[in-house]
Structures are given as structure tokens and as C-alpha cells.
Scaffold this motif. Sequence first.
Motif, PDB file in Angstrom:
ATOM      1  N   ALA A  45       0.821  -1.204   0.000  1.00 18.48           N
ATOM      2  CA  ALA A  45       0.000   0.000   0.000  1.00 18.48           C
ATOM      3  C   ALA A  45       0.860   1.262   0.000  1.00 18.48           C
ATOM      4  O   ALA A  45       1.998   1.261   0.460  1.00 18.48           O
ATOM      5  CB  ALA A  45      -0.907   0.007   1.219  1.00 18.48           C
ATOM      6  N   THR A  46       0.260   2.328  -0.514  1.00 18.08           N
ATOM      7  CA  THR A  46       0.861   3.655  -0.444  1.00 18.08           C
ATOM      8  C   THR A  46      -0.010   4.478   0.490  1.00 18.08           C
ATOM      9  O   THR A  46      -1.211   4.616   0.282  1.00 18.08           O
ATOM     10  CB  THR A  46       0.910   4.317  -1.836  1.00 18.08           C
ATOM     11  OG1 THR A  46       1.697   3.502  -2.705  1.00 18.08           O
ATOM     12  CG2 THR A  46       1.507   5.712  -1.743  1.00 18.08           C
ATOM     13  N   LEU A  47       0.604   5.012   1.529  1.00 15.54           N
ATOM     14  CA  LEU A  47      -0.105   5.839   2.495  1.00 15.54           C
ATOM     15  C   LEU A  47       0.270   7.294   2.234  1.00 15.54           C
ATOM     16  O   LEU A  47       1.446   7.653   2.246  1.00 15.54           O
ATOM     17  CB  LEU A  47       0.264   5.449   3.923  1.00 15.54           C
ATOM     18  CG  LEU A  47      -0.410   6.233   5.044  1.00 15.54           C
ATOM     19  CD1 LEU A  47      -1.922   6.012   5.024  1.00 15.54           C
ATOM     20  CD2 LEU A  47       0.161   5.843   6.384  1.00 15.54           C
ATOM     21  N   THR A  48      -0.734   8.116   1.972  1.00 14.49           N
ATOM     22  CA  THR A  48      -0.507   9.537   1.737  1.00 14.49           C
ATOM     23  C   THR A  48      -0.678  10.279   3.049  1.00 14.49           C
ATOM     24  O   THR A  48      -1.690  10.116   3.730  1.00 14.49           O
ATOM     25  CB  THR A  48      -1.496  10.089   0.693  1.00 14.49           C
ATOM     26  OG1 THR A  48      -1.377   9.303  -0.497  1.00 14.49           O
ATOM     27  CG2 THR A  48      -1.223  11.538   0.390  1.00 14.49           C
ATOM     28  N   LEU A  49       0.328  11.071   3.392  1.00 14.58           N
ATOM     29  CA  LEU A  49       0.311  11.853   4.613  1.00 14.58           C
ATOM     30  C   LEU A  49       0.252  13.335   4.270  1.00 14.58           C
ATOM     31  O   LEU A  49       1.023  13.804   3.432  1.00 14.58           O
ATOM     32  CB  LEU A  49       1.566  11.592   5.455  1.00 14.58           C
ATOM     33  CG  LEU A  49       1.800  10.173   5.936  1.00 14.58           C
ATOM     34  CD1 LEU A  49       3.120  10.092   6.670  1.00 14.58           C
ATOM     35  CD2 LEU A  49       0.674   9.726   6.831  1.00 14.58           C
ATOM     36  N   LYS A  50      -0.643  14.050   4.903  1.00 13.40           N
ATOM     37  CA  LYS A  50      -0.708  15.496   4.758  1.00 13.40           C
ATOM     38  C   LYS A  50       0.183  16.075   5.851  1.00 13.40           C
ATOM     39  O   LYS A  50       0.035  15.746   7.024  1.00 13.40           O
ATOM     40  CB  LYS A  50      -2.143  15.984   4.931  1.00 13.40           C
ATOM     41  CG  LYS A  50      -2.338  17.442   4.674  1.00 13.40           C
ATOM     42  CD  LYS A  50      -3.820  17.774   4.798  1.00 13.40           C
ATOM     43  CE  LYS A  50      -4.112  19.193   4.445  1.00 13.40           C
ATOM     44  NZ  LYS A  50      -5.564  19.481   4.573  1.00 13.40           N
ATOM     45  N   CYS A  51       1.138  16.927   5.445  1.00 10.29           N
ATOM     46  CA  CYS A  51       2.131  17.436   6.383  1.00 10.29           C
ATOM     47  C   CYS A  51       2.217  18.949   6.301  1.00 10.29           C
ATOM     48  O   CYS A  51       1.878  19.547   5.284  1.00 10.29           O
ATOM     49  CB  CYS A  51       3.524  16.907   6.067  1.00 10.29           C
ATOM     50  SG  CYS A  51       3.613  15.267   5.428  1.00 10.29           S
ATOM     51  N   GLU A  52       2.722  19.518   7.356  1.00 13.71           N
ATOM     52  CA  GLU A  52       3.070  20.934   7.317  1.00 13.71           C
ATOM     53  C   GLU A  52       4.185  21.095   6.293  1.00 13.71           C
ATOM     54  O   GLU A  52       5.043  20.225   6.144  1.00 13.71           O
ATOM     55  CB  GLU A  52       3.543  21.412   8.693  1.00 13.71           C
ATOM     56  CG  GLU A  52       2.482  21.384   9.760  1.00 13.71           C
ATOM     57  CD  GLU A  52       1.466  22.502   9.602  1.00 13.71           C
ATOM     58  OE1 GLU A  52       1.734  23.475   8.879  1.00 13.71           O
ATOM     59  OE2 GLU A  52       0.386  22.385  10.195  1.00 13.71           O
ATOM     60  N   ALA A  53       4.181  22.207   5.561  1.00 13.37           N
ATOM     61  CA  ALA A  53       5.132  22.409   4.467  1.00 13.37           C
ATOM     62  C   ALA A  53       6.580  22.304   4.935  1.00 13.37           C
ATOM     63  O   ALA A  53       7.415  21.679   4.279  1.00 13.37           O
ATOM     64  CB  ALA A  53       4.883  23.760   3.810  1.00 13.37           C
ATOM     65  N   GLY A  54       6.898  22.863   6.064  1.00 13.74           N
ATOM     66  CA  GLY A  54       8.265  22.827   6.566  1.00 13.74           C
ATOM     67  C   GLY A  54       8.674  21.472   7.108  1.00 13.74           C
ATOM     68  O   GLY A  54       9.850  21.213   7.323  1.00 13.74           O
ATOM     69  N   ALA A  55       7.726  20.598   7.341  1.00 16.43           N
ATOM     70  CA  ALA A  55       8.014  19.302   7.946  1.00 16.43           C
ATOM     71  C   ALA A  55       8.302  18.220   6.924  1.00 16.43           C
ATOM     72  O   ALA A  55       8.734  17.129   7.295  1.00 16.43           O
ATOM     73  CB  ALA A  55       6.847  18.879   8.818  1.00 16.43           C
ATOM     74  N   ILE A  56       8.091  18.494   5.657  1.00 20.38           N
ATOM     75  CA  ILE A  56       8.283  17.454   4.636  1.00 20.38           C
ATOM     76  C   ILE A  56       9.732  16.975   4.601  1.00 20.38           C
ATOM     77  O   ILE A  56       9.991  15.774   4.526  1.00 20.38           O
ATOM     78  CB  ILE A  56       7.811  17.941   3.255  1.00 20.38           C
ATOM     79  CG1 ILE A  56       6.288  18.005   3.256  1.00 20.38           C
ATOM     80  CG2 ILE A  56       8.312  17.029   2.141  1.00 20.38           C
ATOM     81  CD1 ILE A  56       5.677  18.417   1.962  1.00 20.38           C
ATOM     82  N   VAL A  57      10.689  17.897   4.685  1.00 20.56           N
ATOM     83  CA  VAL A  57      12.102  17.507   4.661  1.00 20.56           C
ATOM     84  C   VAL A  57      12.421  16.628   5.861  1.00 20.56           C
ATOM     85  O   VAL A  57      13.096  15.606   5.740  1.00 20.56           O
ATOM     86  CB  VAL A  57      13.008  18.760   4.627  1.00 20.56           C
ATOM     87  CG1 VAL A  57      14.472  18.374   4.739  1.00 20.56           C
ATOM     88  CG2 VAL A  57      12.762  19.546   3.363  1.00 20.56           C
TER      89      VAL A  57
END
Length: 162
Positions: free
Chosen positions: A76-88
Motif C-alpha cells: 500500500a501507499t499511504l498519503t500523509l498530509k504534512c506541514e510544508a516545513g516538515a516534509i524535509v
Amino acid sequence: MSRSAKPKSPQGESHPPARHGWVRPAGETVLGEAGHAFARAGFADATLLLRWTAIAGAEIARIARPVRWQDGPEGATLTLKCEAGAIVFLQHQTRELTERLNAYLGRGRINRLKLVAGKLERKPEVPPHPAPSTGWVAETPDLPGALERLAGARKRLKTSRP
């Protein structure tokens, strides 16, 4: 011998009558209604969403939330919504987070994490429990006497029992 007045089903067991219009537990109704929304997002089971903080950890749960589940042939692929600065930060944590998720869901269940930038809704923080003022015993002058009377009554009760 007399016969029972209750009608029997063909299998010989009696079933309770259907209860139309009775109140049902709130959990049944909420999960039934929310189940359609979870299914549209690909989540067959809501436990991942409900236990996200315990599975991912408080730090990751604060900056990312699952929004979509897509099953694939390799996993499976799980999509996570993140704060923009937290992606890195989360890109460096994907292996550890995938291991945690697979430990909870089952080995090899999640193959990939997809990170999407977005604004997360903040959960309202629970206010701390109000502490009593330091002089609360002094503000109720009869409280010490009442506590002494209660202790004496308990001692008398214990000694009077056989």
C-alpha cells in the motif's frame, strides 16, 4: 404436556422480536456514517486513523496525518498530509515510520509513504486541571473538624465489627 406459547423458528430456537425504533449505541451510528468517508479515502479499517498518535509517535502526529490509502501489487501507499516545513524532516523519517506502521498493520503492508504539503487543523489543547488555592482548607473552617469526625467514625466502625 403443555406446549409453549412462544412460536419457534424452523430450527427450533426462539429469537427475540425485532426492535424497531429503539435507541442504538452512538458508536454504531458514528462509525457507520464515518465508514463511508473512510472508504472513500481508501481506509477499510479506521483504527490507523484513530490510533495515529500512538502508532506514529506524538512528534510525527503533530506535523503529519494520514489522508489516503491506496493498495497496490507491491504493498500500500499511504498519503500523509504534512506541514510544508516538515516534509524535509519526514523524508528522513520515512524508513522508521514505515517500520512502525508495518509493525502495527502487518509485515510488508505499507510499501511507500507519499508526503503532501498542506495546512493541518490544530486540535484544541486541553486546559490544565485547575489547582485549588493554597489556603483552601483555611477557607472552609469546618473542614478539619469534619475530617476528624469522619476518621473517628471509621475507627469506631472498624472496632465494632467482629
